[in-house]
Design a protein around this motif. Structure first.
Motif, PDB file in Angstrom:
ATOM      1  N   GLY A  63       0.794  -1.230   0.000  1.00 14.02           N
ATOM      2  CA  GLY A  63       0.000   0.000   0.000  1.00 14.02           C
ATOM      3  C   GLY A  63       0.823   1.276   0.000  1.00 14.02           C
ATOM      4  O   GLY A  63       0.260   2.368  -0.111  1.00 14.02           O
ATOM      5  N   THR A  64       2.154   1.160   0.123  1.00 17.20           N
ATOM      6  CA  THR A  64       3.002   2.359   0.125  1.00 17.20           C
ATOM      7  C   THR A  64       2.925   3.051  -1.237  1.00 17.20           C
ATOM      8  O   THR A  64       3.118   2.412  -2.271  1.00 17.20           O
ATOM      9  N   PRO A  65       2.635   4.356  -1.253  1.00 20.99           N
ATOM     10  CA  PRO A  65       2.635   5.054  -2.548  1.00 20.99           C
ATOM     11  C   PRO A  65       4.062   5.347  -3.013  1.00 20.99           C
ATOM     12  O   PRO A  65       4.883   5.819  -2.216  1.00 20.99           O
ATOM     13  N   VAL A  66       4.364   5.021  -4.256  1.00 21.37           N
ATOM     14  CA  VAL A  66       5.686   5.298  -4.836  1.00 21.37           C
ATOM     15  C   VAL A  66       5.456   5.880  -6.243  1.00 21.37           C
ATOM     16  O   VAL A  66       4.324   5.941  -6.714  1.00 21.37           O
ATOM     17  N   GLU A  67       6.553   6.293  -6.876  1.00 23.68           N
ATOM     18  CA  GLU A  67       6.440   6.769  -8.256  1.00 23.68           C
ATOM     19  C   GLU A  67       7.481   6.068  -9.114  1.00 23.68           C
ATOM     20  O   GLU A  67       8.553   5.716  -8.627  1.00 23.68           O
ATOM     21  N   ILE A  68       7.148   5.857 -10.372  1.00 25.19           N
ATOM     22  CA  ILE A  68       8.113   5.264 -11.298  1.00 25.19           C
ATOM     23  C   ILE A  68       8.395   6.261 -12.416  1.00 25.19           C
ATOM     24  O   ILE A  68       7.462   6.822 -13.004  1.00 25.19           O
ATOM     25  N   ARG A  69       9.681   6.509 -12.641  1.00 22.67           N
ATOM     26  CA  ARG A  69      10.069   7.438 -13.705  1.00 22.67           C
ATOM     27  C   ARG A  69      10.126   6.686 -15.028  1.00 22.67           C
ATOM     28  O   ARG A  69      10.864   5.710 -15.170  1.00 22.67           O
TER      29      ARG A  69
END
Lengths: 372, 127
Positions: free
Chosen positions: A344-350
């Motif tokens: 559930g941790t929000p992350v971002e992918i470039r």
């Protein structure tokens, strides 16, 4: 470059079928025939067959074989019955991975078959031989004389029984195998190994035999209507099922604990194996990073090597990613710093110039359908 | 055999340009869609993006791979083909009937450095 690539015993069949051929693990292999999506769906819903003759077969036998295999292998083979198969890894003393493999307990005392990744055959064989001092064992690399077909999918059992003519295959349990005879065009009965294993998340069999027998079996399966499938969909299938690929989710820089495969490294059960001390130390110190799944909200496709970020800071890297064919979602597995690995941790992918929001998920994206 | 359409301009990186006044419609060629295989995603630019000729403006992606797109002309993006966001397979069905973006050209003279259909065809044959 192409000149140095090895050909499997089924190479001519692939070319005749019009397969798109590419280098993989030192071999020139079929990537796709009709198309990755068709082949993927055929394995999920019907059946498909793969040439996996590039895989390596290393036999270990001798009075000390059990003790020796337990020394080099992370899983526990003590007292396993004949015909049983275990998945696990060869580890370096540092706890990182030489290779991941299957160990088959043969139907004779003190004898094991190790099935290893194509790209690692020479490395594994040298590594195993370098460890055998003080053990009365013989190590033989028979990779060049065996071919292998993986027959996978919910209809694999039907085709295996019909085409191979072996009724007992329907009763063969998951991760066990049988030895049979194959009498092909030559009229000579040859040794054949059939295991209920695979790399797709579906039920299926892996069939090992001589080059000639494998050619025969391939033709018979093709005539029966089994779709030839390339390594392209082998990767999308194994990825959705949460199965690791050496060089991506496992490597000489990654431990089984970091890969989330600790259940295949028996640090409590086993007195000793190469890499055990390092894994215990890593467990006690606590992991600093771990392989997780990530699902994107957008349709953009995360791919191996793309950075995982939190507020502009890189906290991980994608190891495999796709627009999942079976779930129609953009998903990936990634090696991520431990503080950001909770579900559930929000992350971002470039992805190229933009960043896309995603959340940490389990690393299996598709419910597997193994026969119990 | 990959198709070409007369009257369009073609780039070495397999984009086509159709000129309507000062506006360039940009798409990918039939050769490009064929070599990529089944497309599963088109990464689009945004309206008002300023592009230089040769600059990356997005990508087309198949199951296996991503292939960058390069703008054949300089200018401002004035429209993107939103249909491709949900249906990237339209590019496989007819690469020339489905433009990806419209660019208001800042230097239409750049068109002269692009290829015509027969020159592009010859380049692809040579590959």
């Amino acid at each position: 470059m192409e000149d140095n690539l090895l050909k499997t015993c089924l190479y001519d069949k692939h070319v005749a079928l019009g397969a798109q051929m590419s280098p993989f693990g030192g071999f020139i292999m079929p990537i796709q025939y009709t198309g990755i999506v068709d082949e993927h769906n055929s394995v999920r819903h019907h059946a498909g067959m793969f040439d996996v003759s590039h895989m390596g077969e290393i036999f270990i036998s001798g009075p000390d074989a059990e003790r020796f295999v337990n020394h080099i292998f992370s899983n526990n083979i003590s007292g396993i019955p004949d015909g049983k198969i275990l998945y696990g890894m060869l580890l370096y003393p540092e706890g990182t991975v030489v290779d991941d493999l299957l160990v088959y307990k043969e139907f004779k005392p003190d004898s094991y078959l190790l099935v290893v990744n194509a790209s690692n055959i020479a490395k594994d064989y040298a590594w195993i031989c370098a460890q055998k001092e003080g053990y009365d064992v013989e190590v033989v690399n028979e990779s060049d004389s065996w071919g292998e077909i993986a027959l996978q999918g919910p209809e694999a059992e039907k085709f295996a029984v019909e085409v191979l003519g072996i009724q007992s295959l329907s009763g063969l349990g998951f991760y066990t195998y049988c030895e049979c005879q194959w009498t092909g065009r030559t009229g000579v009965a040859e040794r054949m190994i059939i295991s209920r294993t695979g790399y797709t998340g579906e039920d299926g069999f892996e069939i090992y035999a001589s080059h000639e027998a494998v050619n025969d079996i391939w033709d018979k399966l093709l005539e029966a209507g089994v779709l030839p499938c390339g390594l392209g969909c082998r990767d999308t299938l194994r990825f959705e099922a949460g199965l690791p690929l050496y060089g991506h989710e496992l490597s000489d820089d990654i431990t089984p604990l970091e890969a989330g495969l600790g259940m295949f490294a028996k640090i409590r059960e086993k007195e000793e194996f190469i890499g055990k001390d390092a894994l215990i130390a890593q467990k006690e110190a606590g992991l600093t990073r771990k392989i997780v799944g990530i699902e994107l909200q957008d349709k953009a496709i995360p791919r191996a090597g793309y950075p995982v970020e939190i507020e502009g800071r890189q906290v991980g890297v994608v190891t495999t990613g796709y627009r999942s064919i079976s779930t129609d979602r953009s998903v990936c597995v990634a090696m991520v710093e431990k503080p950001y690995t909770e579900l559930g941790t929000p992350v971002e992918i470039r992805i190229r110039k933009k960043v896309f929001p995603g959340i940490v998920t389990k690393k299996r994206f598709y419910e597997t359908n193994y026969k119990k | 055999m990959a198709k070409t359409v007369d009257g369009l301009y073609y780039s070495e990186s397999h984009e086509w340009v159709k000129v309507e006044g000062n506006v360039a419609l940009v798409g990918i060629t039939d050769f490009a869609q064929h070599s990529m295989g089944d497309l599963s995603y088109v990464d689009m630019p945004e309206v008002d993006d300023q592009l230089e000729a040769g600059e990356e403006f997005g990508a087309v992606e198949s199951v296996k791979a991503a292939s960058d797109l390069y703008s054949p002309v300089s200018g401002t993006v004035i429209e993107i083909n939103e249909e491709l966001e949900d249906s990237p397979e339209l590019l496989n069905q007819d690469a020339y009937a489905n433009w990806i973006m419209k660019v208001d050209m800042s230097n239409p003279a750049e068109l002269e450095s692009l290829m015509d259909a027969s020159a592009y065809d010859a380049m692809c044959q040579g590959n």
